[in-house]
Design an enzyme around this catalytic site. Structure first.
Site, PDB file in Angstrom:
ATOM      1  N   SER A 207       0.858  -1.190   0.000  1.00 11.13           N
ATOM      2  CA  SER A 207       0.000   0.000   0.000  1.00 11.13           C
ATOM      3  C   SER A 207       0.894   1.240   0.000  1.00 11.13           C
ATOM      4  O   SER A 207       1.681   1.425  -0.919  1.00 11.13           O
ATOM      5  CB  SER A 207      -0.950  -0.031   1.210  1.00 11.13           C
ATOM      6  OG  SER A 207      -1.838   1.070   1.181  1.00 11.13           O
ATOM      7  N   HIS A 235      -2.698  -1.294  -3.161  1.00  6.64           N
ATOM      8  CA  HIS A 235      -3.840  -0.407  -2.949  1.00  6.64           C
ATOM      9  C   HIS A 235      -3.681   0.815  -3.844  1.00  6.64           C
ATOM     10  O   HIS A 235      -2.840   1.675  -3.598  1.00  6.64           O
ATOM     11  CB  HIS A 235      -3.920   0.045  -1.488  1.00  6.64           C
ATOM     12  CG  HIS A 235      -4.168  -1.071  -0.523  1.00  6.64           C
ATOM     13  ND1 HIS A 235      -4.003  -0.918   0.838  1.00  6.64           N
ATOM     14  CD2 HIS A 235      -4.585  -2.344  -0.711  1.00  6.64           C
ATOM     15  CE1 HIS A 235      -4.302  -2.059   1.435  1.00  6.64           C
ATOM     16  NE2 HIS A 235      -4.652  -2.941   0.516  1.00  6.64           N
ATOM     17  N   ASP A 331      -4.425  -5.033   6.097  1.00 11.28           N
ATOM     18  CA  ASP A 331      -4.776  -5.884   4.964  1.00 11.28           C
ATOM     19  C   ASP A 331      -3.638  -6.866   4.689  1.00 11.28           C
ATOM     20  O   ASP A 331      -2.476  -6.477   4.649  1.00 11.28           O
ATOM     21  CB  ASP A 331      -5.043  -5.016   3.732  1.00 11.28           C
ATOM     22  CG  ASP A 331      -5.657  -5.784   2.583  1.00 11.28           C
ATOM     23  OD1 ASP A 331      -6.281  -6.837   2.834  1.00 11.28           O
ATOM     24  OD2 ASP A 331      -5.533  -5.322   1.434  1.00 11.28           O
TER      25      ASP A 331
END
EC number: 3.1.1.61
Length: 391
Positions: A207, A235, A331
């Protein structure tokens, strides 16, 4: 010129003084929205609200911001031109580039990352759509808090950044807070042995800070890409993922592209989850294929890492090596646990080399990692593991 300034911080400021945020955007609506959101947070304050990049450069030394939210398209001096001037004056300034979702702005955002911007955030096409505004608000405040806190922790060795993972206000979708281990506690993390099964696929989740980390890593793992498939979830919104795939292809000198529904997964390729869709893995005629999922966000993300990790188990069982790189949130933790339970292995990037040690810190803290390594050691380690090393 539209300029609003907050008082300069005292020289003997408290350790947990609110983060000072400078908002730079030629849209009075966007400036107003972000200003209200920031002022509503107990750990943030608006240091300045400015209309152009030139205003930001001229006012920087006076307002002393910790974080700048910098628009790309502005009169007098645009964001990409202002960025190096801002960083030349204040090297530790955290700059978050803000732009609408166009290919040109996505390309400029990638250039900004290479010039020293900490992160980027896509602005919604309209702030009148409640869900889009809520997501923009949630993501922006999280980035300000995490990135600003990260810089402060580096400035005070041994002190954990204040409130990096907390969620003080309701979000439209659940996003569990995760305690972030400090560098000092990292040596005490429980590490597992690598799984007994030789890996047959490499999965990567990332991310914040991920684009740069991914480009560095794929440049180191050419022998793995040649013999095994590599699947990545970063992401990132649509358009941005298209450009990231192009960058990964150049960095690795191997084919890299966004995954396509029903596409056969083959060695020699890097498959990137397309922005706005989860990328899963399925079987078709006994062979692995890409399955795109337009369902709701997972862990407040779409694409999310967990759907990729968890679905891959159905295809490769214990023959999975998963790597979790820099990023906010948790995540990948649930999927990482499932991969280890199936006999696979997980590597996390260490805190010192991460932009934000949220995702890798979550999997490391959960006790599922076989190794927690600096970024520059992950690629070589992956090559050795795929060559048969299980140590």
């Amino acid at each position: 010129m539209s300029v609003a300034l907050a008082g300069s911080p005292a020289t003997n400021s408290a350790q947990y003084e609110p983060l000072r945020v400078m908002i730079v955007d030629d849209s009075v609506v966007i400036r107003g929205l972000i200003s209200r959101w920031v002022e509503a947070e107990p750990d943030m304050v608006v240091a300045a609200s400015l209309r152009t990049g030139l205003d930001a450069v001229n006012q920087l030394e006076r307002v002393k911001p910790d974080v700048a939210v910098l628009d790309i398209e502005m009169p007098e001096l645009d964001g990409i031109s202002a960025l190096p001037q801002l960083l030349a004056k204040k090297r530790d300034l955290v700059v978050i580039m803000a732009s609408t979702l166009t290919r040109r702005n996505a390309e400029i955002s990638f250039k900004a990352l290479s010039l020293g911007a900490a992160d980027y955030i896509p602005k919604p096409e309209t702030t009148r759509e409640p869900q889009a505004a809520d997501i923009f608000k949630h993501d922006l405040l999280q980035k300000i808090r995490s990135l600003g806190g990260r810089v402060r922790r580096r400035a005070v060795p041994g002190v954990a950044a204040p409130a990096i993972a907390r969620e003080p206000h309701p979000a439209p979708l659940p996003h569990p807070a995760v305690a972030t281990p400090t560098v000092a506690s990292q040596a005490a993390l429980v590490k597992r042995s690598f799984g007994p099964t030789a890996p047959r696929v490499l999965l990567i989740g990332s991310s914040t800070g991920g684009p740069q980390a991914l480009m560095s890593m794929v440049a180191d793992i050419g022998p793995v890409i040649d013999r095994f498939p590599v699947l990545i979830t970063q992401h990132m919104p649509p358009t941005f993922t298209t450009i990231l795939a192009e960058h990964l292809a150049r960095a690795s000198r191997r084919p890299a592209h966004e995954g396509i529904e029903g596409e056969a997964i083959k060695p020699g390729n890097i498959y990137l989850a397309p922005g706005g869709k989860h990328m899963r893995v399925a079987k078709q005629g006994g062979n692995p294929v890409i399955a795109l999922d337009d369902g709701p966000p997972v862990n407040f993300c779409k694409p999310a890492v967990d759907p990729l990790f968890m679905s891959a188990i159905e295809v490769w069982q214990g023959g999975i090596l998963a790597v979790v790189l820099t990023g906010m949130g948790s995540d990948g933790m649930r999927g990482g646990k499932d991969i280890v339970a199936a006999g696979g292995s997980v590597i996390a990037q260490d805190e010192a080399s991460s932009v934000v040690w949220g995702m890798p810190g979550a999997v490391a803290n959960a006790g599922v990692c076989a190794a927690v390594l600096p970024l520059n050691q992950i690629g070589p380690k992956v090559v050795r593991l795929f060559a048969g090393d299980r140590s």
